[in-house]
Motif scaffolding. Structure first.
Motif, mmCIF file in Angstrom:
data_model
loop_
_atom_site.group_PDB
_atom_site.id
_atom_site.type_symbol
_atom_site.label_atom_id
_atom_site.label_comp_id
_atom_site.label_asym_id
_atom_site.label_seq_id
_atom_site.Cartn_x
_atom_site.Cartn_y
_atom_site.Cartn_z
ATOM 1 N N ARG A 129 5.313 -8.310 11.617
ATOM 2 C CA ARG A 129 4.691 -7.079 11.120
ATOM 3 C C ARG A 129 3.356 -6.832 11.820
ATOM 4 N NH1 ARG A 129 3.018 -5.360 4.899
ATOM 5 N NH2 ARG A 129 1.353 -3.934 5.507
ATOM 6 N N GLU A 133 2.306 -3.581 14.012
ATOM 7 C CA GLU A 133 1.143 -2.777 13.612
ATOM 8 C C GLU A 133 0.200 -2.607 14.792
ATOM 9 O OE1 GLU A 133 0.808 -3.526 8.796
ATOM 10 O OE2 GLU A 133 -0.317 -4.837 10.150
ATOM 11 N N TYR A 138 -0.761 1.653 13.365
ATOM 12 C CA TYR A 138 -0.904 1.954 11.940
ATOM 13 C C TYR A 138 -0.034 0.988 11.153
ATOM 14 C CZ TYR A 138 3.239 4.802 13.019
ATOM 15 O OH TYR A 138 4.448 5.242 13.477
ATOM 16 N N PRO A 139 -0.282 0.881 9.827
ATOM 17 C CA PRO A 139 0.343 -0.194 9.060
ATOM 18 C C PRO A 139 1.754 0.119 8.581
ATOM 19 C CG PRO A 139 -1.164 1.019 7.673
ATOM 20 C CD PRO A 139 -1.326 1.588 9.056
ATOM 21 N N HIS A 141 4.542 -0.485 5.342
ATOM 22 C CA HIS A 141 4.472 -0.602 3.895
ATOM 23 C C HIS A 141 5.684 -1.382 3.405
ATOM 24 C CE1 HIS A 141 7.033 3.034 4.287
ATOM 25 N NE2 HIS A 141 7.604 2.581 3.178
ATOM 26 N N ALA A 142 5.527 -2.050 2.285
ATOM 27 C CA ALA A 142 6.588 -2.891 1.754
ATOM 28 C C ALA A 142 7.590 -2.055 0.970
ATOM 29 C CB ALA A 142 5.993 -3.971 0.858
ATOM 30 N N GLU A 143 8.868 -2.373 1.177
ATOM 31 C CA GLU A 143 9.964 -1.865 0.347
ATOM 32 C C GLU A 143 10.787 -3.082 -0.054
ATOM 33 O OE1 GLU A 143 12.291 1.231 2.098
ATOM 34 O OE2 GLU A 143 10.597 2.625 2.269
ATOM 35 N N GLN A 147 9.634 -4.725 5.408
ATOM 36 C CA GLN A 147 8.441 -4.008 5.839
ATOM 37 C C GLN A 147 8.893 -2.805 6.660
ATOM 38 O OE1 GLN A 147 5.292 -4.816 4.947
ATOM 39 N NE2 GLN A 147 6.075 -6.547 3.755
ATOM 40 N N ASP A 150 7.113 4.125 8.936
ATOM 41 C CA ASP A 150 7.620 5.498 8.948
ATOM 42 C C ASP A 150 7.119 6.181 10.215
ATOM 43 O OD1 ASP A 150 9.071 5.589 6.483
ATOM 44 O OD2 ASP A 150 7.145 5.548 5.436
#
Length: 258
Positions: A129, A133, A138-139, A141-143, A147, A150
């Motif tokens: 991750r 990044e 840009y970062p 997000h967790a689902e 990770q 978008d």
């Protein structure tokens, strides 16, 4: 020619590792700015390269120029132009004059590449991750356990090997880390399902209910299909999205040639 030779050697080494997906390129509207940002962030790459090829369009032959960069691994012993999971980089947006000369319609209704899945060992997921990044700026997000990045109207999903079989039942990573699957948006998911079944593919179902062709029937990497809306695609904004994934050439017919 030196860069092409080096890239070919990289892909050969990737194919020795496993059959499947080995190339992930992120499209950018400004490849020179993308190179400068990565250099400023300390990300090694082979600078912007250009290759050309003739394209026949409108009764004339034009020269298409493709400009791209390949990201280098932080491992000093790794070959240039490759990271652990394969060849990852950035490519300049394709000139629409040339894009429109390609086959834009496919019998399965595919019109866009909308997701790429990278599988990594659970213990290494945070490091993977962090790498992406830095590549993308840009970062994620967790689902759940995954990770997600978008990228305008597409996604890059990092999944730990411990839950891959939950997301894609029956699938396993051929190596870690690796590009294990990609998703294609289609105009009519039921028509796509029928076409695939009529062509002899035994389909799996993802955890979100989408049909997929298993890796062993799709040249080494699973392909799953989303119902899409081609007239509702968002305009480019972030400047990076999955642009190119390639299977190893083979004699079997690939279920998708997006």
């Amino acid at each position: 020619m030196e860069r092409i030779t080096a890239s070919s050697a990289t892909i050969a080494a990737c194919l020795d590792r496993y059959d499947g997906l080995h190339i992930l390129m992120f499209a950018s509207p400004d490849i020179d700015a993308a190179a400068a940002r990565r250099s400023a962030a300390g990300i090694g790459h082979g600078a912007v390269n250009s290759v050309q090829r003739p394209v026949r369009t409108g009764g004339e032959t034009l020269i298409e120029t493709v400009r791209y960069l390949e990201i280098d691994s932080a491992d000093p012993d790794a070959p240039r132009g490759a990271v652990a999971e394969g060849r990852v980089g950035v490519v300049a947006n394709i000139d629409p004059r040339f894009q429109n000369t390609r086959r834009l319609e496919h019998p399965n209704g595919a019109f866009d590449l909308v997701e790429v899945v990278v599988c990594a060992a659970a213990a290494d997921l945070a490091a993977v991750r962090a790498r992406y990044e830095s590549y993308l700026g840009y970062p994620a997000h967790a689902e759940g356990a995954t990770q997600v990045f978008d990228l305008d109207d597409a996604r890059l999903v990092l999944v730990p090997d411990s839950v891959l079989a939950e997301r894609l039942p029956g699938e396993r990573a051929p190596a870690l880390p690796s590009l294990v699957a990609c998703a294609v948006a289609v105009r009519d998911i039921e028509a796509t399902r029928e076409l695939l079944q009529n062509n002899g593919f035994h389909l799996g179902i993802t955890d979100s209910g989408d049909p997929f062709v298993p890796a062993d029937a799709a040249l080494g990497a699973a392909i799953f299909f989303h119902q899409g809306e081609p007239d509702q695609r968002t305009a480019p904004g972030l400047g990076c999205r999955p642009a190119l994934c390639r299977h190893r050439p083979g004699t079997r017919k690939s279920p998708c040639r997006s």
